[in-house]
Design a protein around this motif. Structure first.
Motif, PDB file in Angstrom:
ATOM      1  N   UNK A 103       0.857  -1.179   0.000  1.00 39.26           N
ATOM      2  CA  UNK A 103       0.000   0.000   0.000  1.00 39.26           C
ATOM      3  C   UNK A 103       0.893   1.229   0.000  1.00 39.26           C
ATOM      4  N   UNK A 104       0.794   2.014  -1.088  1.00 42.42           N
ATOM      5  CA  UNK A 104       1.663   3.174  -1.269  1.00 42.42           C
ATOM      6  C   UNK A 104       0.857   4.451  -1.259  1.00 42.42           C
ATOM      7  N   UNK A 105       1.481   5.510  -0.773  1.00 47.29           N
ATOM      8  CA  UNK A 105       0.913   6.853  -0.828  1.00 47.29           C
ATOM      9  C   UNK A 105       2.051   7.774  -1.228  1.00 47.29           C
ATOM     10  N   UNK A 106       2.047   8.169  -2.506  1.00 46.82           N
ATOM     11  CA  UNK A 106       3.117   9.005  -3.062  1.00 46.82           C
ATOM     12  C   UNK A 106       2.482  10.288  -3.604  1.00 46.82           C
ATOM     13  N   UNK A 107       3.064  11.450  -3.306  1.00 47.60           N
ATOM     14  CA  UNK A 107       2.435  12.730  -3.645  1.00 47.60           C
ATOM     15  C   UNK A 107       2.005  12.856  -5.101  1.00 47.60           C
ATOM     16  N   UNK A 108       0.929  13.602  -5.304  1.00 45.62           N
ATOM     17  CA  UNK A 108       0.396  13.851  -6.641  1.00 45.62           C
ATOM     18  C   UNK A 108       1.387  14.658  -7.463  1.00 45.62           C
ATOM     19  N   UNK A 152      -4.941   9.689 -11.366  1.00 41.85           N
ATOM     20  CA  UNK A 152      -3.747  10.373 -10.872  1.00 41.85           C
ATOM     21  C   UNK A 152      -2.587   9.420 -10.609  1.00 41.85           C
ATOM     22  N   UNK A 153      -2.801   8.142 -10.827  1.00 44.67           N
ATOM     23  CA  UNK A 153      -1.740   7.157 -10.615  1.00 44.67           C
ATOM     24  C   UNK A 153      -0.715   7.228 -11.742  1.00 44.67           C
ATOM     25  N   UNK A 154       0.547   7.127 -11.371  1.00 48.12           N
ATOM     26  CA  UNK A 154       1.618   6.941 -12.346  1.00 48.12           C
ATOM     27  C   UNK A 154       2.465   5.767 -11.860  1.00 48.12           C
ATOM     28  N   UNK A 155       2.250   4.595 -12.487  1.00 48.64           N
ATOM     29  CA  UNK A 155       2.928   3.369 -12.073  1.00 48.64           C
ATOM     30  C   UNK A 155       2.746   2.323 -13.161  1.00 48.64           C
ATOM     31  N   UNK A 156       3.557   1.271 -13.114  1.00 50.91           N
ATOM     32  CA  UNK A 156       3.425   0.198 -14.096  1.00 50.91           C
ATOM     33  C   UNK A 156       3.993  -1.094 -13.525  1.00 50.91           C
ATOM     34  N   UNK A 157       3.343  -2.199 -13.883  1.00 49.98           N
ATOM     35  CA  UNK A 157       3.793  -3.529 -13.467  1.00 49.98           C
ATOM     36  C   UNK A 157       4.874  -3.989 -14.432  1.00 49.98           C
ATOM     37  N   UNK A 158       5.944  -4.551 -13.886  1.00 47.41           N
ATOM     38  CA  UNK A 158       7.079  -4.852 -14.752  1.00 47.41           C
ATOM     39  C   UNK A 158       8.041  -5.852 -14.129  1.00 47.41           C
ATOM     40  N   UNK A 159       8.675  -6.621 -15.014  1.00 45.72           N
ATOM     41  CA  UNK A 159       9.864  -7.389 -14.662  1.00 45.72           C
ATOM     42  C   UNK A 159      11.073  -6.464 -14.771  1.00 45.72           C
ATOM     43  N   UNK A 160      12.039  -6.661 -13.892  1.00 47.21           N
ATOM     44  CA  UNK A 160      13.317  -5.954 -13.984  1.00 47.21           C
ATOM     45  C   UNK A 160      14.407  -7.021 -13.969  1.00 47.21           C
ATOM     46  N   UNK A 161      15.099  -7.164 -15.097  1.00 48.77           N
ATOM     47  CA  UNK A 161      16.041  -8.266 -15.288  1.00 48.77           C
ATOM     48  C   UNK A 161      17.454  -7.700 -15.383  1.00 48.77           C
ATOM     49  N   UNK A 162      18.339  -8.233 -14.569  1.00 51.59           N
ATOM     50  CA  UNK A 162      19.715  -7.754 -14.505  1.00 51.59           C
ATOM     51  C   UNK A 162      20.635  -8.812 -15.107  1.00 51.59           C
ATOM     52  N   UNK A 163      21.550  -8.337 -15.941  1.00 50.13           N
ATOM     53  CA  UNK A 163      22.460  -9.246 -16.633  1.00 50.13           C
ATOM     54  C   UNK A 163      23.901  -8.780 -16.452  1.00 50.13           C
ATOM     55  N   UNK A 164      24.808  -9.746 -16.547  1.00 46.51           N
ATOM     56  CA  UNK A 164      26.230  -9.452 -16.504  1.00 46.51           C
ATOM     57  C   UNK A 164      26.868  -9.828 -17.822  1.00 46.51           C
ATOM     58  N   UNK A 165      28.134  -9.497 -17.960  1.00 48.42           N
ATOM     59  CA  UNK A 165      28.863  -9.791 -19.191  1.00 48.42           C
ATOM     60  C   UNK A 165      30.074 -10.635 -18.847  1.00 48.42           C
ATOM     61  N   UNK A 260       3.680   7.949  -8.578  1.00 51.47           N
ATOM     62  CA  UNK A 260       2.680   8.713  -7.836  1.00 51.47           C
ATOM     63  C   UNK A 260       1.407   7.899  -7.672  1.00 51.47           C
ATOM     64  N   UNK A 261       0.741   8.112  -6.548  1.00 46.13           N
ATOM     65  CA  UNK A 261      -0.594   7.542  -6.343  1.00 46.13           C
ATOM     66  C   UNK A 261      -1.620   8.664  -6.183  1.00 46.13           C
ATOM     67  N   UNK A 262      -1.239   9.882  -6.568  1.00 41.41           N
ATOM     68  CA  UNK A 262      -2.146  11.019  -6.431  1.00 41.41           C
ATOM     69  C   UNK A 262      -2.284  11.522  -5.010  1.00 41.41           C
ATOM     70  N   UNK A 263      -1.357  11.114  -4.140  1.00 43.52           N
ATOM     71  CA  UNK A 263      -1.406  11.553  -2.751  1.00 43.52           C
ATOM     72  C   UNK A 263      -2.416  10.821  -1.897  1.00 43.52           C
ATOM     73  N   UNK A 264      -2.905   9.668  -2.379  1.00 42.66           N
ATOM     74  CA  UNK A 264      -3.837   8.847  -1.595  1.00 42.66           C
ATOM     75  C   UNK A 264      -3.313   7.415  -1.547  1.00 42.66           C
ATOM     76  N   UNK A 265      -3.841   6.638  -0.613  1.00 42.76           N
ATOM     77  CA  UNK A 265      -3.429   5.241  -0.501  1.00 42.76           C
ATOM     78  C   UNK A 265      -3.888   4.442  -1.720  1.00 42.76           C
TER      79      UNK A 265
END
Length: 283
Positions: A103-108, A152-165, A260-265
């Motif tokens: 549960x996130x609350x991030x300013x608008x 007012x939400x700014x977010x996205x569901x995503x995989x984050x994959x880290x690779x080496x060389x 952002x969550x628009x300043x709400x939960x």
């Protein structure tokens, strides 16, 4: 179990007690079978969180999860507020890597990523180097998530994959796979490719974007549940010169980048998650 004898003069009482005990045991056994049957069929009802944290770098685990295979160390779920701003709040509650929420609350109006609450599965070798992609025959992952976005939400569901060389002890490349968006913003497509058709993965078109050194596969429309062919998507990037030929896998994360969550939960929930790897003949 202790056995108590009641004597020759009270056979009726003894057998009544025995029948009562045996009946209770049968009822208990049937109840256990019913519970197991539910576990083997449809999902069990949600259970209470085993771990909760609201610390910026708080995490839950380690977990041993049969739905995440091929890992080289334990799996954790992290709150991961890596870019805190004034006014942020975020609380993580985890039952297991496939059942958790934040549960996130991030300013608008905030447009920079503040956090990436996520599952973290490690695929680096025990000698602290990445595992060569050629060691894998397949890497599939399935997901089901709920992002209760508002206008007012700014977010996205995503995989984050880290690779080496090669055998470097540091990661060198980052690849994201994004599939559910709220005010994600446009990007210039570097390429378009189709993946799927095996391992239960549907054939879908994906667009490739690049932000500095970060490569991002984006699904054209929102999807809250599905399955992806991670290895094919990474191997495509290698074959087309976006990643080094000697790339190896470090880690796979899954969660939400939250601006952002628009300043709400707002509650972001993982309902199901898995990563299934199989080794190649070269491994």
């Amino acid at each position: 179990m202790n056995t108590y004898y009641v004597g020759e003069t009270e056979p009726t009482l003894w057998w009544s007690l025995r029948r009562l005990v045996m009946t209770w045991l049968k009822i208990a056994a049937l109840a256990l079978v019913a519970v197991l049957a539910v576990g083997c069929g449809s999902a069990m009802p949600s259970t209470a969180a085993l771990c909760q944290t609201s610390a910026a770098k708080g995490s839950c685990g380690p977990f041993v999860d049969a739905q995440i295979t091929g890992i080289t160390s334990s799996t954790y779920v992290g709150n991961d507020v890596w870019n805190p701003i004034t006014g942020w709040q975020q609380a993580l509650a985890v039952t297991n890597p496939g059942e958790w929420h934040v549960t996130a609350n991030v300013p608008a109006g905030n447009t920079a990523v503040v956090s990436y609450p996520s599952v973290g599965a490690n695929y680096g070798q025990t000698n602290n180097t990445s595992t060569p992609l050629s060691d894998y025959a397949s890497i599939y992952s399935s997901f089901s998530e709920t992002m209760d976005a508002t206008s007012k939400t700014s977010a996205w569901a995503a995989y984050d994959i880290w690779l080496g060389s090669g055998r470097s002890s540091n990661w060198s490349s980052e690849v994201m796979i994004q599939h559910d968006f709220a005010n994600n913003g446009p990007c210039t497509f570097e390429a378009t490719a189709r993946f799927g058709g095996s391992g239960g993965v549907p054939v879908q078109t994906w667009h490739l974007c690049q932000f500095g050194s970060e490569l991002v596969w984006k699904l054209p429309s929102n999807e809250q549940a599905g399955r992806v062919d991670i290895l094919s998507m990474i191997n495509w990037l290698v074959a087309h010169g976006y990643l080094p030929q000697n790339s190896g896998l470090w880690a796979i994360g899954y969660g939400w980048e939250i601006c952002s969550t628009g300043g709400t939960n707002e509650t972001f929930r993982v309902n199901r998650f898995s990563i299934t790897t199989t080794a190649s003949d070269k491994a």
